[in-house]
Design a protein around this motif. Sequence first.
Motif, PDB file in Angstrom:
ATOM      1  N   GLU A  55      49.902   9.961  22.681  1.00  0.00           N
ATOM      2  CA  GLU A  55      49.273   9.458  21.412  1.00  0.00           C
ATOM      3  C   GLU A  55      49.849   9.710  19.960  1.00  0.00           C
ATOM      4  O   GLU A  55      49.784   9.057  19.266  1.00  0.00           O
ATOM      5  N   THR A  56      50.585  10.597  19.836  1.00  0.00           N
ATOM      6  CA  THR A  56      50.995  11.211  18.754  1.00  0.00           C
ATOM      7  C   THR A  56      52.611  10.793  18.441  1.00  0.00           C
ATOM      8  O   THR A  56      52.972  10.924  17.377  1.00  0.00           O
ATOM      9  N   GLY A  57      53.300  10.646  19.643  1.00  0.00           N
ATOM     10  CA  GLY A  57      54.647  10.152  19.324  1.00  0.00           C
ATOM     11  C   GLY A  57      55.222   9.865  20.662  1.00  0.00           C
ATOM     12  O   GLY A  57      54.815   9.906  21.667  1.00  0.00           O
ATOM     13  N   LEU A  58      56.754   9.655  20.678  1.00  0.00           N
ATOM     14  CA  LEU A  58      57.581   9.089  21.715  1.00  0.00           C
ATOM     15  C   LEU A  58      58.702   9.983  21.909  1.00  0.00           C
ATOM     16  O   LEU A  58      59.423  10.532  20.906  1.00  0.00           O
ATOM     17  N   ALA A  59      58.722  10.901  22.806  1.00  0.00           N
ATOM     18  CA  ALA A  59      59.738  11.723  23.182  1.00  0.00           C
ATOM     19  C   ALA A  59      60.633  11.350  24.204  1.00  0.00           C
ATOM     20  O   ALA A  59      60.319  10.725  25.008  1.00  0.00           O
ATOM     21  N   TYR A  60      61.808  11.625  24.064  1.00  0.00           N
ATOM     22  CA  TYR A  60      62.683  11.354  25.202  1.00  0.00           C
ATOM     23  C   TYR A  60      64.040  12.451  25.331  1.00  0.00           C
ATOM     24  O   TYR A  60      64.391  13.211  24.264  1.00  0.00           O
ATOM     25  N   TYR A  61      64.432  12.525  26.604  1.00  0.00           N
ATOM     26  CA  TYR A  61      65.368  13.460  26.817  1.00  0.00           C
ATOM     27  C   TYR A  61      66.281  13.033  28.151  1.00  0.00           C
ATOM     28  O   TYR A  61      66.156  11.881  28.717  1.00  0.00           O
ATOM     29  N   THR A  62      67.560  13.751  28.080  1.00  0.00           N
ATOM     30  CA  THR A  62      68.584  13.289  29.071  1.00  0.00           C
ATOM     31  C   THR A  62      68.018  14.096  30.425  1.00  0.00           C
ATOM     32  O   THR A  62      67.192  14.944  30.552  1.00  0.00           O
ATOM     33  N   ASP A  63      68.826  13.757  31.468  1.00  0.00           N
ATOM     34  CA  ASP A  63      68.255  14.248  32.724  1.00  0.00           C
ATOM     35  C   ASP A  63      68.477  15.893  32.758  1.00  0.00           C
ATOM     36  O   ASP A  63      67.917  16.628  33.175  1.00  0.00           O
ATOM     37  N   LYS A  64      69.692  16.257  32.186  1.00  0.00           N
ATOM     38  CA  LYS A  64      69.952  17.591  31.918  1.00  0.00           C
ATOM     39  C   LYS A  64      69.293  18.232  30.905  1.00  0.00           C
ATOM     40  O   LYS A  64      69.554  19.525  30.503  1.00  0.00           O
ATOM     41  N   GLN A  65      68.532  17.599  30.004  1.00  0.00           N
ATOM     42  CA  GLN A  65      67.814  17.860  28.753  1.00  0.00           C
ATOM     43  C   GLN A  65      68.626  18.652  27.614  1.00  0.00           C
ATOM     44  O   GLN A  65      68.484  19.382  27.007  1.00  0.00           O
ATOM     45  N   ASP A  66      69.955  18.198  27.505  1.00  0.00           N
ATOM     46  CA  ASP A  66      70.788  18.548  26.589  1.00  0.00           C
ATOM     47  C   ASP A  66      70.750  17.623  25.407  1.00  0.00           C
ATOM     48  O   ASP A  66      71.209  18.203  24.270  1.00  0.00           O
ATOM     49  N   HIS A  67      70.021  16.796  25.483  1.00  0.00           N
ATOM     50  CA  HIS A  67      69.706  15.973  24.217  1.00  0.00           C
ATOM     51  C   HIS A  67      68.200  15.606  24.134  1.00  0.00           C
ATOM     52  O   HIS A  67      67.808  14.896  25.209  1.00  0.00           O
ATOM     53  N   GLN A  68      67.447  16.119  23.258  1.00  0.00           N
ATOM     54  CA  GLN A  68      66.009  15.792  23.364  1.00  0.00           C
ATOM     55  C   GLN A  68      65.481  15.436  21.917  1.00  0.00           C
ATOM     56  O   GLN A  68      66.062  15.886  20.959  1.00  0.00           O
ATOM     57  N   LYS A  69      64.397  14.364  21.699  1.00  0.00           N
ATOM     58  CA  LYS A  69      64.029  13.866  20.437  1.00  0.00           C
ATOM     59  C   LYS A  69      62.668  13.683  20.552  1.00  0.00           C
ATOM     60  O   LYS A  69      62.082  13.295  21.563  1.00  0.00           O
ATOM     61  N   PHE A  70      62.056  13.834  19.335  1.00  0.00           N
ATOM     62  CA  PHE A  70      60.282  13.440  19.451  1.00  0.00           C
ATOM     63  C   PHE A  70      60.400  12.748  18.120  1.00  0.00           C
ATOM     64  O   PHE A  70      60.708  12.865  16.960  1.00  0.00           O
TER      65      PHE A  70
END
Length: 153
Positions: free
Chosen positions: A75-90
């Motif tokens: 409800e507050t934002g869009l998060a994304y990440y790679t499978d390895k979670q070496d790149h994450q963003k909100f």
Amino acid sequence: VQSVFIAAATRACLMVLRISTSMVPHCDNKIIPHHAGVHTTGALGEILKKDELEKHATCKFILRPWQKRTFQLYETGLAYYTDKQDHQKFIPLASISELRLERTNRFEILVTWEDGSKSDQHRLRADSDEKTEEWFTVIKPLVYEARSSSLSE
């Protein structure tokens, strides 16, 4: 590595995000901050939608311009990440200044948001036009609501 603490107030809760950054070379030989990870120390709430989407790379000199990422809509934002979670963003929904559905070969969602004094943009697509339209249909009213709430505060 430098840690930056950002407090983002929402209607119901206060989220505190810690963004770890390091300086890395960019595709045109500039040195830029790289977000090594976004770690939530508060609750983002319920995941409204989750799926694998493709994000168009911002660097023009990359062999595979479409990169697979796991996206989670809150409800507050869009998060994304790679499978390895070496790149994450909100991306807070209230910071999104433009949201469009465009068709090139396939439907793409163009997301533009303000990050301090700069503006960033991503092109996103699902594995089908139907799924891309579905994501757009779900995100659009949430962005409108988030922006309306932030303007009235």
